[in-house]
Design a protein around this motif. Structure first.
Motif, short mmCIF file in Angstrom:
data_model
loop_
_atom_site.label_atom_id
_atom_site.label_comp_id
_atom_site.label_asym_id
_atom_site.label_seq_id
_atom_site.Cartn_x
_atom_site.Cartn_y
_atom_site.Cartn_z
N ARG A 1 0.84 -1.21 0.00
CA ARG A 1 0.00 0.00 0.00
C ARG A 1 0.86 1.24 0.00
O ARG A 1 0.59 2.21 -0.71
N SER A 2 1.89 1.25 0.82
CA SER A 2 2.75 2.43 0.95
C SER A 2 3.48 2.73 -0.35
O SER A 2 3.66 3.90 -0.71
N VAL A 3 3.91 1.69 -1.08
CA VAL A 3 4.57 1.91 -2.36
C VAL A 3 3.63 2.62 -3.33
O VAL A 3 4.02 3.57 -4.03
N LEU A 4 2.37 2.19 -3.36
CA LEU A 4 1.41 2.82 -4.26
C LEU A 4 1.07 4.23 -3.83
O LEU A 4 0.65 5.05 -4.66
N ASP A 5 1.26 4.54 -2.55
CA ASP A 5 0.91 5.87 -2.04
C ASP A 5 2.03 6.89 -2.23
O ASP A 5 1.84 8.07 -1.92
N LEU A 6 3.19 6.47 -2.70
CA LEU A 6 4.32 7.39 -2.79
C LEU A 6 4.02 8.59 -3.68
O LEU A 6 4.55 9.68 -3.46
N THR A 7 3.18 8.41 -4.69
CA THR A 7 2.86 9.54 -5.57
C THR A 7 1.83 10.48 -4.94
O THR A 7 1.69 11.62 -5.38
N ASP A 8 1.10 10.00 -3.93
CA ASP A 8 0.04 10.80 -3.33
C ASP A 8 0.48 11.52 -2.06
O ASP A 8 -0.18 12.46 -1.62
N VAL A 9 1.56 11.07 -1.45
CA VAL A 9 2.03 11.65 -0.19
C VAL A 9 3.10 12.68 -0.48
O VAL A 9 4.01 12.45 -1.28
N THR B 1 5.41 20.50 -1.20
CA THR B 1 4.41 19.79 -2.01
C THR B 1 5.03 18.70 -2.89
O THR B 1 4.33 18.05 -3.66
N THR B 2 6.34 18.50 -2.79
CA THR B 2 7.00 17.46 -3.58
C THR B 2 6.50 16.08 -3.15
O THR B 2 6.44 15.78 -1.95
N SER B 3 6.13 15.24 -4.11
CA SER B 3 5.68 13.90 -3.76
C SER B 3 6.86 13.04 -3.31
O SER B 3 8.01 13.29 -3.69
N LEU B 4 6.57 12.02 -2.52
CA LEU B 4 7.64 11.14 -2.04
C LEU B 4 8.32 10.41 -3.18
O LEU B 4 9.53 10.18 -3.15
N LEU B 5 7.55 10.04 -4.21
CA LEU B 5 8.16 9.34 -5.34
C LEU B 5 9.14 10.26 -6.07
O LEU B 5 10.26 9.84 -6.39
N ASP B 6 8.73 11.50 -6.31
CA ASP B 6 9.63 12.44 -6.97
C ASP B 6 10.88 12.71 -6.13
O ASP B 6 11.99 12.80 -6.66
N GLN B 7 10.67 12.83 -4.81
CA GLN B 7 11.82 13.11 -3.95
C GLN B 7 12.76 11.91 -3.87
O GLN B 7 13.99 12.07 -3.83
N LEU C 1 10.29 24.78 6.92
CA LEU C 1 9.28 23.97 7.58
C LEU C 1 9.88 22.78 8.33
O LEU C 1 9.37 22.36 9.36
N GLY C 2 10.96 22.24 7.80
CA GLY C 2 11.56 21.07 8.42
C GLY C 2 12.57 20.45 7.49
O GLY C 2 13.09 21.10 6.58
N LEU C 3 12.83 19.17 7.68
CA LEU C 3 13.77 18.46 6.83
C LEU C 3 13.25 17.06 6.55
O LEU C 3 12.45 16.50 7.30
N VAL C 4 13.71 16.51 5.43
CA VAL C 4 13.32 15.15 5.05
C VAL C 4 14.58 14.42 4.61
O VAL C 4 15.48 15.01 4.00
N THR C 5 14.65 13.14 4.94
CA THR C 5 15.80 12.32 4.59
C THR C 5 15.35 11.12 3.78
O THR C 5 14.15 10.79 3.72
N LEU C 6 16.31 10.45 3.17
CA LEU C 6 16.01 9.22 2.45
C LEU C 6 15.41 8.19 3.39
O LEU C 6 14.49 7.44 3.02
N GLU C 7 15.89 8.16 4.61
CA GLU C 7 15.36 7.19 5.58
C GLU C 7 13.88 7.45 5.87
O GLU C 7 13.11 6.51 6.05
N ASP C 8 13.47 8.73 5.89
CA ASP C 8 12.06 9.05 6.11
C ASP C 8 11.18 8.42 5.04
O ASP C 8 10.09 7.90 5.33
N LEU D 1 12.00 5.80 3.06
CA LEU D 1 12.05 4.34 3.17
C LEU D 1 11.17 3.85 4.32
O LEU D 1 10.53 2.80 4.21
N GLU D 2 11.11 4.63 5.39
CA GLU D 2 10.26 4.23 6.51
C GLU D 2 8.78 4.29 6.15
O GLU D 2 7.96 3.59 6.74
N GLU D 3 8.43 5.14 5.18
CA GLU D 3 7.05 5.16 4.72
C GLU D 3 6.68 3.85 4.03
O GLU D 3 5.52 3.49 3.97
N ILE D 4 7.68 3.16 3.52
CA ILE D 4 7.42 1.90 2.83
C ILE D 4 7.51 0.72 3.78
O ILE D 4 6.61 -0.12 3.84
N VAL D 5 8.60 0.64 4.54
CA VAL D 5 8.86 -0.56 5.34
C VAL D 5 8.53 -0.40 6.81
O VAL D 5 8.62 -1.35 7.58
#
Length: 420
Positions: free
Chosen positions: A190-198, A282-288, A310-317, A319-323
């Motif tokens: 589910r999380s993989v499919l949501d990467l474009t929406d989050v 507003t960048t999607s997780l898949l694009d990022q 606003l904050g920061l985002v990492t690659l681990e963030d 990946l954690e959305e998926i696993v």
């Protein structure tokens, strides 16, 4: 008479074969057949070939099935008329309807449903031969049908990407087993499919929780701050914590410290820091994720449309959305959810809705708010006081603690169906 009965029996067997084959070929798992074909299974390859010509396949099966059914009914009617006269027509209608329904339709189709994959591989060669034999007839029939549909204004609809995604989600939800392994795999898919929406704004570390250092501080203080931090990349600011001017990597810092031979007085922090990478919230997780791979970076700072941090985002963030959460020996673990004996949960206000939905397979909406506190504020249209109770989307929310305008802790009671 014996020959006629034998012919009727053979025709009914052929009808059962056609009915079972149609059900098996339509109910068989296409992903399984594709995988078997990759492993060299020739029968699975034949099944996949039939899938690519489904209109001809279904037409050929229906043509064959109707032909043998009509032939069997005609022979049975002729035989019973010779026995009972005109009354035999009624007898033949009743008898053949019952026999065809039970033995040529329901029984073979039920068996095919229960054994779709092996049966599809068994009947595929015969169905391919049937399609080849009937190809000239089916080309003419399909041409006639296509012309009639065009006259009626019916056009063949092409599947959009959204429809394909809906099909994928439906396939994922079919597997409803409650084993932990299946639940985890279902959540990951589910999380993989949501990467474009989050968007990254929903998973980022808020600036309130960021660890930053002042570049104007003494080198000794900066080194101490990096050592005290559980992170390898530290944003550096000048004068104002929102004025990020660079990112310091712990490895680069400690290499420079080693060259100082014990004295940090001449350590040039500005020369060690990397240029900050700012991205819109507003960048999607898949694009990022793709940008992280392209730039070979793991760290980005998130800003709003006005350029404010606003904050920061990492690659681990991402990946954690998926696993799910990935904790290492240096992570600061904060228990955000505590299960209670009465079935409710004590939830920290900053726990994200996505994490709760993934962990407990709830379906709370996360379009308008990222955290559970944000959802309550959005739905209630106010900043609630401790002790207030709300009911939204079948859940019960009780405010336990509030600090200024922040909801610190809530008691969440899911509905009886588990919030699905």
């Amino acid at each position: 008479m014996i020959l006629t009965l034998g012919a009727i029996f053979v025709l009914l067997l052929a009808s059962a074969f056609f009915s079972g084959s149609e059900t098996a070929l339509t109910a068989a798992s296409r992903p399984l057949m594709r995988e078997l074909e990759k492993q060299g299974d020739r029968r699975a390859a034949t099944v996949n070939e039939l899938y690519r010509h489904r209109d001809r396949l279904i037409g050929s099966i229906l043509l064959g099935n109707n032909a043998v059914n009509i032939a069997a009914s005609a022979l049975a009617t002729s035989l019973l008329i010779s026995w009972f006269g005109e009354t035999g027509i009624a007898y033949a209608t009743i008898l053949m309807t019952a026999v065809v329904l039970v033995f040529s339709e329901i029984l073979p189709k039920t068996y095919a449903l229960r054994n779709a994959n092996p049966m599809a591989r068994t009947v595929a060669p015969a169905m391919r031969l049937l399609m080849t034999v009937l190809a000239p007839v089916m080309i003419g029939i399909n041409g006639l049908i296509g012309g009639l549909l065009r006259l009626c204004g019916v056009r063949e609809a092409e599947k959009t990407l959204a429809q394909h995604l809906i099909e994928l989600r439906g396939a994922i939800e079919i597997h409803t087993e409650e084993q932990d392994e299946v639940k985890q795999e279902r959540a990951m898919l589910r999380s993989v499919l949501d990467l474009t929406d989050v968007e990254v704004g929903e998973v980022m570390t808020h600036r309130r929780d960021m660890v930053t250092l002042d570049i104007g501080a003494a080198p000794e203080d900066i080194v101490a701050g990096v050592l005290d931090s559980p992170f390898t990349r530290i944003p550096l600011y000048r004068d104002n914590p929102d004025n990020i001017i660079g990112v310091l990597h712990a490895k680069a810092l400690f290499r420079a410290v080693r060259t100082q031979q014990g004295s940090l007085a001449g350590l040039d922090i500005a020369a060690l820091m990397a240029k900050p990478w700012f991205i819109p919230d507003t960048t999607s997780l898949l694009d990022q994720l793709q940008s992280f791979r392209t730039r070979r970076e793991h760290f980005a700072l998130v800003v709003d449309e006005y350029g404010s941090l606003l904050g920061l985002v990492t690659l681990e963030d991402i990946l954690e959305e998926i696993v799910g959460d990935i904790d290492d020996e240096h992570d600061i673990v904060i228990a955000g959810v505590r299960a209670q004996a009465d079935g409710s949960l004590i939830v920290a206000g900053d726990v994200t809705i996505r994490d709760l939905n993934r962990e407990f397979e709830w379906s709370l909406p996360d379009e308008e708010a990222a955290t559970i506190a944000g959802l309550v504020i959005h739905e209630s249209r106010r900043i609630p006081e401790p002790g207030q109770v709300f009911r939204f989307h079948g859940f019960r929310f009780e405010i336990l603690r509030r600090q200024q305008n922040r909801l610190i802790s809530l008691r969440v009671t899911p509905p009886e169906d588990g919030g699905r």
